[in-house]
Motif scaffolding. Structure first.
Motif, short mmCIF file in Angstrom:
data_model
loop_
_atom_site.label_atom_id
_atom_site.label_comp_id
_atom_site.label_asym_id
_atom_site.label_seq_id
_atom_site.Cartn_x
_atom_site.Cartn_y
_atom_site.Cartn_z
N ILE A 1 0.69 -1.12 -0.26
CA ILE A 1 -0.02 -0.11 -0.11
C ILE A 1 0.82 1.36 -0.05
O ILE A 1 1.80 1.20 0.73
N SER A 2 0.48 2.27 -0.67
CA SER A 2 0.89 3.63 -0.70
C SER A 2 -0.13 4.54 -1.11
O SER A 2 -1.09 4.32 -1.39
N ASN A 3 0.45 5.71 -1.03
CA ASN A 3 -0.65 6.86 -1.66
C ASN A 3 0.30 7.50 -2.89
O ASN A 3 0.42 8.68 -3.20
N ALA A 4 0.84 6.70 -3.82
CA ALA A 4 1.58 6.82 -4.93
C ALA A 4 0.77 7.73 -6.05
O ALA A 4 0.88 8.46 -6.79
N LEU A 5 -0.57 7.36 -5.82
CA LEU A 5 -1.53 7.80 -6.79
C LEU A 5 -1.73 9.30 -6.95
O LEU A 5 -1.70 9.94 -7.77
N GLU A 6 -1.64 9.74 -5.64
CA GLU A 6 -1.96 11.08 -5.33
C GLU A 6 -0.87 11.82 -4.92
O GLU A 6 -0.56 13.11 -5.03
N VAL B 1 5.96 0.14 -2.86
CA VAL B 1 5.70 0.54 -4.46
C VAL B 1 6.33 -0.49 -5.40
O VAL B 1 7.36 -1.22 -5.08
N GLY B 2 5.32 -1.04 -6.02
CA GLY B 2 5.63 -2.26 -7.10
C GLY B 2 6.42 -1.52 -8.30
O GLY B 2 6.67 -0.34 -8.47
N THR B 3 6.15 -2.24 -9.53
CA THR B 3 6.74 -2.23 -10.67
C THR B 3 5.90 -1.04 -11.19
O THR B 3 4.93 -0.94 -10.82
N ARG B 4 6.08 -0.29 -12.29
CA ARG B 4 5.56 0.48 -13.01
C ARG B 4 4.21 -0.21 -13.62
O ARG B 4 3.11 0.29 -13.50
N GLU B 5 4.33 -1.45 -14.14
CA GLU B 5 3.09 -2.12 -14.62
C GLU B 5 1.87 -2.51 -13.41
O GLU B 5 0.86 -2.28 -13.69
N GLU B 6 2.69 -2.97 -12.39
CA GLU B 6 1.84 -3.32 -11.20
C GLU B 6 0.93 -1.95 -10.74
O GLU B 6 -0.07 -1.99 -10.41
N MET B 7 1.76 -0.76 -10.77
CA MET B 7 1.25 0.34 -10.23
C MET B 7 0.34 0.92 -11.24
O MET B 7 -0.81 1.51 -10.72
N ALA B 8 0.12 0.81 -12.51
CA ALA B 8 -0.77 1.06 -13.27
C ALA B 8 -2.16 0.40 -13.01
O ALA B 8 -2.93 1.06 -13.46
N LEU B 9 -1.96 -0.80 -12.52
CA LEU B 9 -3.39 -1.38 -12.22
C LEU B 9 -3.97 -0.57 -11.19
O LEU B 9 -5.31 -0.64 -11.04
N LEU B 10 -3.26 0.19 -10.35
CA LEU B 10 -3.71 1.22 -9.47
C LEU B 10 -4.25 2.80 -9.93
O LEU B 10 -4.68 3.39 -9.16
N GLN C 1 -6.08 -10.37 -12.30
CA GLN C 1 -6.72 -9.39 -13.27
C GLN C 1 -6.71 -7.93 -12.74
O GLN C 1 -6.68 -7.11 -13.61
N ARG C 2 -6.72 -8.02 -11.32
CA ARG C 2 -6.90 -6.44 -11.04
C ARG C 2 -6.01 -6.00 -9.96
O ARG C 2 -5.76 -4.91 -9.56
N ARG C 3 -5.17 -6.83 -9.57
CA ARG C 3 -4.19 -6.79 -8.58
C ARG C 3 -2.78 -7.16 -8.80
O ARG C 3 -2.63 -8.11 -9.29
N GLY C 4 -1.80 -6.59 -8.50
CA GLY C 4 -0.35 -6.65 -8.67
C GLY C 4 0.44 -7.01 -7.57
O GLY C 4 1.57 -6.96 -7.67
N ASP C 5 -0.06 -6.80 -6.37
CA ASP C 5 0.56 -6.79 -4.90
C ASP C 5 0.66 -8.27 -4.32
O ASP C 5 -0.14 -8.90 -4.50
N PRO C 6 1.60 -8.39 -3.84
CA PRO C 6 3.02 -7.77 -3.49
C PRO C 6 4.03 -7.59 -4.82
O PRO C 6 4.92 -6.88 -4.99
N GLY C 7 3.65 -8.31 -5.76
CA GLY C 7 4.39 -8.07 -7.04
C GLY C 7 5.75 -8.62 -7.06
O GLY C 7 6.26 -9.34 -6.39
N LYS C 8 6.10 -8.30 -8.37
CA LYS C 8 7.61 -8.89 -8.67
C LYS C 8 8.82 -8.17 -7.72
O LYS C 8 10.02 -9.00 -7.69
N LEU C 9 8.65 -7.22 -7.06
CA LEU C 9 9.84 -6.79 -6.37
C LEU C 9 9.98 -7.34 -5.14
O LEU C 9 10.88 -7.45 -4.24
#
Length: 212
Positions: A48-53, A125-134, A187-195
Motif C-alpha cells: 500500500i502507498s499513496n503514490a496515486l496522489e 511501491v511495485g513495478t510500473r506495470e503493477e502500479m498502473a493497475l492502481l 486480473q486486478r491486483r499486482g501486489d506484493p508483486g515482482k519486487l
C-alpha cells in the motif's frame, strides 16, 4: 476519530524506539471490517502507498489511513518502511482486503478469503506495470528508495507470520497458505508483486518453497 488518527500518525512515525517485535494498536473503525465466521487458515500479503496522489511522498501515513476509511477497506496489520507493525483490525473480525478472487490451488476459497485470512499491508511501491493497475501514471516521480521492500519490513513480516501462527491454530505457514493478492485476483491486483522476494521470506521462515 481525531484520537485514532493521532495514534496512527505517532505509531507510524515513527518512533525510533518501536521494535519490529511489537504490535502497536491503531484500530480502524468497525465499518472497515465484519465479525469473523470462519477459522483463519491463510495470510494474504499486500502493498500500500499513496503514490496515486503523492508520488514524491507515497508513504504519508494520514493519507494511507484515509484510503482505508474512505473506501471502507482494511487489513489486520500494516508494516511501515522501518518495520514497525500497526494492528488495525483484531483477529476476531474479518478485514476487507481480499475481495473477489480465487486461489490458483485447492481449496480455492472463491470470493471467500476475507473470512479465512489475516491481511497484511506493507508500505511499498511495485513495478510500473503493477502500479498502473492502481491508476498510477506518474511512476517516474517515485524515487528509487521508495520502490520495493526494506530489510526491516522482511524481518517484521517473518516475526508477524510466526506471531499469527501462534494465535491461529488452523493456520500453518506454507507457500499455499501465505499468498499474495496478485495470486488471488491477478486480473486486478499486482501486489506484493515482482519486487517482493518470496524466496527470502520462506527461507527466513524455514520453509521450502516446494513444501506441500
Amino acid at each position: 476519530m481525531r484520537y485514532a488518527l493521532h495514534c496512527f500518525l505517532i505509531c507510524l512515525g515513527l518512533s525510533g524506539s518501536l521494535q519490529a517485535q511489537s504490535l502497536q494498536p491503531a484500530l480502524l473503525p468497525d465499518y472497515c471490517s465484519a465479525p469473523r465466521k470462519s477459522a483463519v487458515t491463510h495470510v494474504m500479503l499486500h502493498y500500500i502507498s499513496n503514490a496515486l496522489e503523492q508520488p514524491e511522498n507515497p508513504y504519508d501515513s494520514a493519507a494511507i489511513r484515509r484510503i482505508f476509511t474512505t473506501y471502507k477497506l482494511s487489513a489486520h496489520y500494516l508494516i511501515n518502511r522501518e518495520g514497525h507493525i500497526l494492528a488495525l483490525v483484531p483477529h476476531e473480525r474479518a478485514a476487507f482486503h481480499a475481495g473477489k478472487g480465487k486461489l490458483p490451488h485447492p481449496p480455492h476459497h472463491e470470493n471467500g478469503l476475507n473470512a479465512r485470512s489475516i491481511g497484511i499491508e506493507i508500505m511499498a511501491v511495485g513495478t510500473r506495470e503493477e502500479m498502473a493497475l492502481l491508476g498510477v501514471k506518474n511512476y517516474d516521480r517515485i524515487a528509487d528508495e521508495h520502490r520495493g521492500f526494506t530489510d526491516a519490513q522482511y524481518q517484521a513480516l517473518v516475526w508477524l507470520i510466526q506471531h499469527i501462527q501462534q494465535k491461529e491454530p488452523a493456520f500453518v505457514p506454507s507457500p499455499q497458505t501465505v499468498v499474495g493478492h496478485d495470486a488471488y485476483a491477478p486480473q486486478r491486483r499486482g501486489d506484493p508483486g515482482k519486487l517482493f522476494d518470496w524466496n527470502r521470506l520462506f527461507s527466513d521462515l524455514g520453509i521450502e518453497m516446494s513444501a506441500p
